[in-house]
Design a protein around this motif. Structure first.
Motif, PDB file in Angstrom:
ATOM      1  N   UNK A 126     -60.695-121.358 109.936  1.00 17.81           N
ATOM      2  CA  UNK A 126     -60.869-120.178 110.795  1.00 17.81           C
ATOM      3  C   UNK A 126     -60.820-118.876 109.999  1.00 17.81           C
ATOM      4  N   UNK A 177     -58.969-114.303 109.818  1.00 24.16           N
ATOM      5  CA  UNK A 177     -58.209-114.002 111.043  1.00 24.16           C
ATOM      6  C   UNK A 177     -57.081-114.996 111.311  1.00 24.16           C
ATOM      7  N   UNK A 178     -57.163-116.175 110.714  1.00 24.45           N
ATOM      8  CA  UNK A 178     -56.128-117.176 110.977  1.00 24.45           C
ATOM      9  C   UNK A 178     -55.132-117.273 109.828  1.00 24.45           C
ATOM     10  N   UNK A 215     -62.220-122.211 104.429  1.00 23.76           N
ATOM     11  CA  UNK A 215     -63.257-121.191 104.571  1.00 23.76           C
ATOM     12  C   UNK A 215     -62.908-120.027 103.652  1.00 23.76           C
TER      13      UNK A 215
END
Lengths: 579, 183
Positions: free
Chosen positions: B118, B121-122, B144
């Motif tokens: 993710x 943001x995660x 990612x």
């Protein structure tokens, strides 16, 4: 010169060398996410504030074409349903307050959803569900927007639909906010084939910066543009909606859609330190609640203190808590329940409630008052009989519009929860609301009855100074809405803040029926300590700028010069566009 | 991070990794896919695994019982307070569940794949703490790239001798899974 700001981007002017084409160029620039708070936007001829700069731009495009504030509000409402699909859309509902400069009149248009004709409490297992096809109430958005346009607009439905159709067809860039919302609702989106086909790519959420198109919604909007808005309630679209809902076990019928009407109502009215407050009346409680709280606060000299101080937070909390318990006790659909609107908005009643407030102590939680004494009508039920705080979702959206003629529109619309019932009608792109969850069990003023409108607390508001609009504002945030509105209004009127500062300032929320207060983390520990000493025993801090406390979109107008100052809420990806 | 140069660099890295992957023994299915932190990432990985033809059992809150028939364990890291709340789990319970799965998988010789899909943001303190725990036991990590801008996963992978594979987009993790499982 077009001016704009986004709550995720710095303000910069855009010169429209080539008319609308320049607007479209601006739209692309606007969506670049930049981590910075927004700045006030200044305009002289027209302004739109909404939760997304592309939707605001759609409204300004209509103003530039010669439309008035009502035309622009309808265009913005349709466009925001495309670019902020989680919070509102044509399968939803809402309320708007309109001020017509040439007549000096204000009107409220109620386009709240209604319970389907077959919807009784016993038709469900343990009441209506909060998700799925059974949660769907009769959508009111298209009826409400078309009523406003037909009576008070100057353009055709086809004209005001164009920006939304273009956004749905050509797509738009996914913001970091939308990326996060889609991630948070991933399971819901994945489980519905229509939602999944639109908002996921190969089953995965889009990333910020990706382009998102909604050709099915564009197709539906085109049908409405070509056949007229009634086509939503009768004809091909209505048949598709009903077929999908019935196949999924819901109760909506063709007759429900055919019979749906938006209702024009007299706004809730009150006064605060020389300003007239115009709000949405029942079946929503926001207008009454804001007026009720402000008129109590008139009895205290807020300006003698600081905006972020224990005293100010305490006084606002006490006034809003009283307004909130009154809402829980008395507000429901007026077609099914007598609501003491005059009593709840009377200054005499407010003075009685204000007299209950101890300036230095929280004291016990307030009980509902007796506004019937000021209504000059009979009392219906013992006070305190219906106090219970419902589920409170922040998933709504607000639009403020002002045009060069002095017309103003405050429009709040919603699907109830983010992505509504979590279902979309196949082949249409239409996400359906889950308003059925907002009804109560039998025996309650807000009990579920076929054809009835559930209450909520939305509060689209226009503030007048003399006979001219001074402030147009509203916010999502369920019960936090009244707090958000009172914070913003007192920040402007009592503390003389500019509109962006008033929106940016820290907010609070206190439960009406328990001694729990939530605050933004920016509020200093010294203030929290003072509040605890006053009796606010449980104080929980949330984020510095937390969407939980609402996402206000506002326009402040100088009544003397007509200069407009717009502000979007940094708690949400809002955007203001003006010219 | 998303400029052309970076994309080229990451694409080159991914191609290099994919080219190198067949040299390693392919992982065996079925894989047990679970979440560490209850964000939606684990569900995304289930979708990717299905698309990659990797037989799997998905259970975001899997316990030791679910490990029974698994020949590999995929733990997808991402802390979500909303997700934890919905699952009725607090952070301490989540750490305990994940640690017990990792210890048991290691004792049974079940390879562990750590995934963080993710992106930036995660990231956050709870997610990072879970990543530290999972990478300690992992054999492979798929991350990612925008979640590794500070080199956090690179350092962890080097420290624990984990094969790290960076992808620019979440969807690209499916191809990496496909290669890892020899499909």
């Amino acid at each position: 010169m077009i001016h704009w700001s986004s709550a995720q981007a710095m303000c910069r002017p855009v010169r429209p060398h080539k008319g609308i084409a320049a607007l479209l160029v601006a739209a692309l620039v606007l969506t670049l996410p930049v981590a910075a708070l927004a700045q006030e936007v200044v305009g002289r001829h027209g302004m739109v504030a909404s939760a997304d700069p592309l939707a605001s731009l759609a409204g300004v495009e209509i103003l530039l074409q010669g439309g008035n504030a009502i035309d622009a509000a309808v265009a913005t409402a349709l466009a925001i349903g495309v670019v902020e699909p989680n919070a509102s859309g044509i399968g939803g509902e809402g309320y708007m307050v309109i001020y017509l400069a040439d007549r000096g009149e204000a009107i409220a248009i109620d386009f709240r959803a209604t319970a389907p004709g077959e919807a009784t409490w016993d038709a469900f297992v343990d009441g209506p569900p909060s998700t799925g096809w059974g949660a769907v109430a009769v959508p009111g958005t298209i009826a409400g927007l078309s009523l406003a346009l037909e009576r008070y607009g100057t353009m055709t439905w086809e004209q005001v639909s164009r920006p939304a159709i273009r956004l749905a067809e050509e797509g738009f860039i996914v913001t970091e906010t939308l990326e996060g919302v889609i991630l948070d609702n991933y399971e819901t989106l994945l489980s519905d084939p229509e939602l999944s086909s639109i908002y996921l790519k190969d089953g995965l959420p889009p990333m910020a910066g990706d382009r998102l198109r909604n050709p099915n919604l564009a197709k539906s909007l085109r049908i409405l543009a070509e056949q007229g808005p009634r086509a939503f309630y009768e004809g091909e679209l209505a048949e598709k909606i009903v077929a999908a809902v019935r196949a999924g076990g819901g109760l909506l019928s063709l007759e429900d859609l055919r019979n749906y009407t938006a209702i024009e109502r007299e706004p809730a009215r009150g006064f605060y330190r020389g300003y007239e407050i115009l709000g949405a009346p029942p079946p929503v409680g926001g207008g009454i609640g804001v007026v009720n709280a402000l008129q109590q606060l008139e009895h205290f000299d807020l300006a003698a203190g600081e905006p972020i101080s224990a005293r100010t937070i305490h006084l606002i909390t006490q006034a809003v808590r009283r307004a909130h318990v009154d809402h829980l006790e008395y507000v429901a659909d007026p077609a099914y329940w007598d609501v003491p609107v005059n009593g709840l908005t009377s200054r005499e009643y407010a003075s009685v409630r204000a007299a209950e407030i101890n300036e230095f102590e929280a004291g016990p939680l307030p009980k509902a008052g007796n506004p019937w004494e000021f209504e000059h009508e009979r009392e219906l039920a013992p006070t305190g009989a219906y106090l219970a705080e419902p589920y409170q979702s922040p998933s709504t959206t607000h639009i403020s519009v002002v045009d060069k003629y002095g017309n103003a529109v405050a429009l709040t619309q919603t699907l109830s929860s983010f992505f509504g019932a979590g279902v979309a009608v196949p082949d249409t792109g239409i996400i359906l609301n889950n308003q059925m969850q907002n009804f109560n069990a039998p025996g309650h003023p807000n009990e579920l009855v076929p054809g009835k409108r559930p209450r909520t607390i939305i509060a689209p508001t226009i503030v007048l100074k003399g006979d001219k609009p001074f402030l147009v504002v509203g916010s999502p945030g369920a019960a936090r809405i009244i707090y958000a509105m009172v914070h913003v209004l007192t920040n402007v009127i009592d503390f003389g803040m500019g509109i962006q500062a008033a929106i940016d300032a820290p907010r609070t929320y206190s439960y009406a029926t328990s001694n729990r207060t939530e605050i933004e983390a920016r509020i200093p520990e010294s203030v929290r300590e003072e509040l605890r000493a006053m009796g606010y025993t449980r104080i929980d801090a949330r984020g510095d700028y937390d969407l939980y406390f609402g996402g206000a979109q506002a326009i402040l107008i100088d009544p003397e010069t007509g200069e407009m100052r717009g502000a979007a809420d940094p708690r949400r990806a809002g955007g203001v566009v003006a010219y | 991070m998303r400029n052309a140069g970076t994309v080229l660099l990451l694409s080159t890295l991914l191609v290099g990794v994919l080219a190198a992957a067949p040299a390693m023994a392919a992982l065996e299915a079925p894989a047990l896919i679970t979440s560490a932190g209850q964000s939606p990432g684990a569900l995304m990985v289930r979708v990717l695994a299905d698309q990659a033809g990797v037989a799997n059992v998905y259970d975001a809150t899997a316990g030791l019982d679910q490990l029974a028939g698994a020949k590999s364990l995929i733990i997808v890291v991402g802390a979500s307070m909303k997700g934890l709340g919905a699952a009725g789990i607090d952070v301490d319970q989540e750490f305990a569940r994940i640690e017990s799965l990792l210890v048991e998988a290691t004792s049974r010789g079940i390879p562990v794949v750590a995934m963080h899909v993710e992106g930036a943001p995660r990231r956050g303190s709870t997610s990072d703490d879970l990543s530290v725990l999972v990478l300690e036991y992992a054999d492979h990590a798929i991350v990612r790239a925008d979640g590794n801008e500070d080199g956090f996963f690179t350092r962890l992978a080097e420290e624990h001798d984990v094969t790290l594979q960076l992808v620019e987009r979440t969807a690209e993790a499916g191809a990496v899974l496909k290669t890892l499982y020899g499909n």
